[in-house]
Design a protein around this motif. Structure first.
Motif: not given
Length: 570
Positions: A332-350
């Protein structure tokens, strides 16, 4: 930078029409309230229809929703139980499951076939002219038969040409003004050198929110590196019902760019087991949680993905902060959403860890052979290439006839059955070999043990199984218990009474049964969820006002057999 590769997938749209809500009549004459909707995740499959509530009781009239003919009738102790299938003139077919009984003419037809085949379980295909129906004809009565856990009507709509289930809700006006609920999101390392918060482990974040807007409990952005996937634990509610249902659409956006879109409007039955790849299978096994992933494993061939880039996997390595949005909506087009942030590393940490087991590609036939165990995997048994491990440990549990064999791990799903063959420990007497079987043990509590089939063959017990985990060889020499319920030898039944017998087996399960009254085969209905055999005396087959003799035999799945012999008056 974020590297995104484009892969186009298409989704066949649902059946078209100017106003689909006028095509099908309601199958019930009570308000349509759902306890389960189409496509919601279930164990090993997607739900192929909707479940309509029947006010907590059985016996409600069930109606043909359009003109057509009955093309299939099924009676089974499991599955849909007693079910009617109708082919309609509009190109659709409908299914009505878990019925308590059929209309008298269908009941007579079914009973004749059950007696002719000497089997309670039948799968019948009457001809096109045998049972014509008009819209609004009663075809049966609602119930709780088969693998139903409470009175309701399981109702399906299928496209007749393909027997492909469609979402029935598109044909009805169902009240739904409630937005979906988002419980948590998951962030996954999806590559060999990927990391989430510096670890090669997924991160699950609970959510808070209301009125369709959610956020995570993470104060700072989640730090990631490499190929990353996401997932969401979500469900829906409908008006007048607090049963958890599934959502129809899931979308993933990264920096407002649509990466993934999934819409569960229809699916072929041949694809339903791909649910094991679509969800986070480990979370389902560990915590009974359905986290739907927004990225694909290589051997996930589910056709419900209508837009996807790079299989939903995003490469993060630019040192920037990125906004992630996962949105969900219902029919029935009832809508929900979640927002969150991601920080991208520049070097491999694992650091990448080398394979410790045997590399088994998903698109090939794979085998593992040892002197006391052999495992054979057909092509496309896995959803991705796996680093297969198999180890064993001595068994200290009485009643086991082999070592304990840990076949990979129970948190990895498989798509097809695979064959295992385990060697017995020590000599086994000839009279016991046909009572040996494969068993599946709970790794956390090895006193919990399940029958897994299989047969003895030249020192090994071999069979086909559907799950990784802990296996051994067990034995079943105990016969089923057979106890009359509220009647004894020589009892008198009133006109409308039934013979009811409790039948149980503590291990391998009931395999077959056969009953005779006065030397003639008798139709006993088997209800495994209540361990109950039921016989309703039939005046066309036994004489009233006389003494009758019942002879019943019951076998478990390893042919241990019990007998019941008694007289009754009716």
């Amino acid at each position: 930078m974020i590297r995104i590769l484009f892969i186009a997938l298409s989704l066949v749209t649902i059946v078209e029409g100017p106003d689909k809500t006028n095509i099908l009549k309601s199958p019930l004459d009570i308000p349509l309230i759902l306890s389960a909707n189409f496509g919601e995740p279930r164990t090993g499959h997607f739900h192929s229809g909707v479940d309509f509530k029947t006010e907590g009781i059985t016996g409600k009239n069930v109606y043909a929703v359009a003109k057509g003919y009955i093309y299939r009738i099924v009676v089974s102790p499991t599955g849909f139980g007693k079910a009617v299938y109708i082919r309609h003139t509009n190109g659709l077919s409908t299914v009505y499951g878990h019925l308590s009984r059929f209309t008298p003419e269908i009941e007579d037809y079914v009973r004749e076939n059950q007696y002719a085949r000497k089997n309670f379980t039948v799968n019948l295909f009457p001809g096109t002219g045998h049972f014509p129906v008009n819209e609004g004809d009663i075809i049966g009565y609602s119930g709780n038969s088969g693998s139903s856990m409470g009175p309701h009507l399981h109702f399906e709509v299928r496209r007749s040409s393909e027997e492909k289930p469609l979402d029935p809700i598109q044909f009805y006006n169902i009240d739904d003004n409630i937005r979906p609920v988002i419980r948590s999101i998951a962030v996954y390392p999806a590559g060999p050198s990927s990391a989430v918060e510096g670890k090669r482990e997924k991160l699950i974040l609970n959510t808070t929110g209301n009125k369709g807007s959610y956020s995570t409990n993470q104060v700072s952005p989640v730090t990631v590196y490499g190929a990353i996937g996401f997932g969401i634990n979500t469900h829906d509610y409908l008006d007048n019902s607090w049963n958890k249902c599934g959502v129809r659409i899931i979308n993933l956006r990264v920096d407002d760019k649509l990466i993934y879109s999934h819409s569960i409007d229809e699916f072929p039955f041949s694809e339903t087991r791909y649910i094991n790849s679509h969800i986070d299978y480990e979370e389902k096994i560990k915590n009974s949680a359905y986290i739907q992933k927004t990225y694909l494993e290589p051997n996930n061939k589910l056709s419900t993905y209508n837009h996807i880039i790079n299989n939903g996997i995003i490469e993060f390595n630019d040192g920037e902060i990125h906004e992630i949005e996962i949105s969900v909506s219902d029919f029935n087009d009832n809508y929900s959403y979640v927002n969150f942030l991601i920080k991208s590393d520049t070097i491999k940490s694992y650091e990448h860890i080398e394979n410790q087991g045997i590399l088994m590609p998903f698109g090939e036939i794979n085998e593992f052979k040892h002197h006391d165990i052999q495992v054979f995997f057909p092509q496309d048994c896995f959803y991705d290439t796996i680093d297969f491990n198999c180890r064993k440990a001595p068994s200290d549990r009485p009643g086991l006839y082999s070592d304990l064999h840990y076949i990979h791990n129970k948190y990895t799903p498989v798509h097809r059955q695979f064959d295992i063959s385990i060697k017995t420990l020590g000599p086994i007497s000839d009279e016991l070999t046909d009572k040996l079987c494969l068993v599946y043990l709970d790794e956390d509590d090895k006193d919990i043990i399940y029958y897994a089939g299989g047969t003895w063959n030249n020192g090994f017990v071999e069979g086909s199984v559907s799950n990784f985990g802990l296996y051994s060889i067990g034995i079943d020499t105990i016969t089923p218990s057979v106890e009359p319920l509220m009647f004894t030898d020589g009892s008198t039944l009133c006109k409308n009474d039934e013979l009811r017998i409790i039948v149980k087996d503590e291990f391998s399960g009931i395999g077959e049964y056969e009953a005779f009254i006065d030397g003639s085969w008798a139709l006993f209905e088997w209800d495994p969820k209540n361990s109950l055999l039921t016989y309703k005396p039939d005046p066309e087959r036994i004489r009233q006002g006389e003494k009758h003799t019942l002879d019943l035999s019951v076998k478990d799945n390893l042919d241990n057999e019990s007998f019941l012999n008694l007289d009754f008056y009716w």
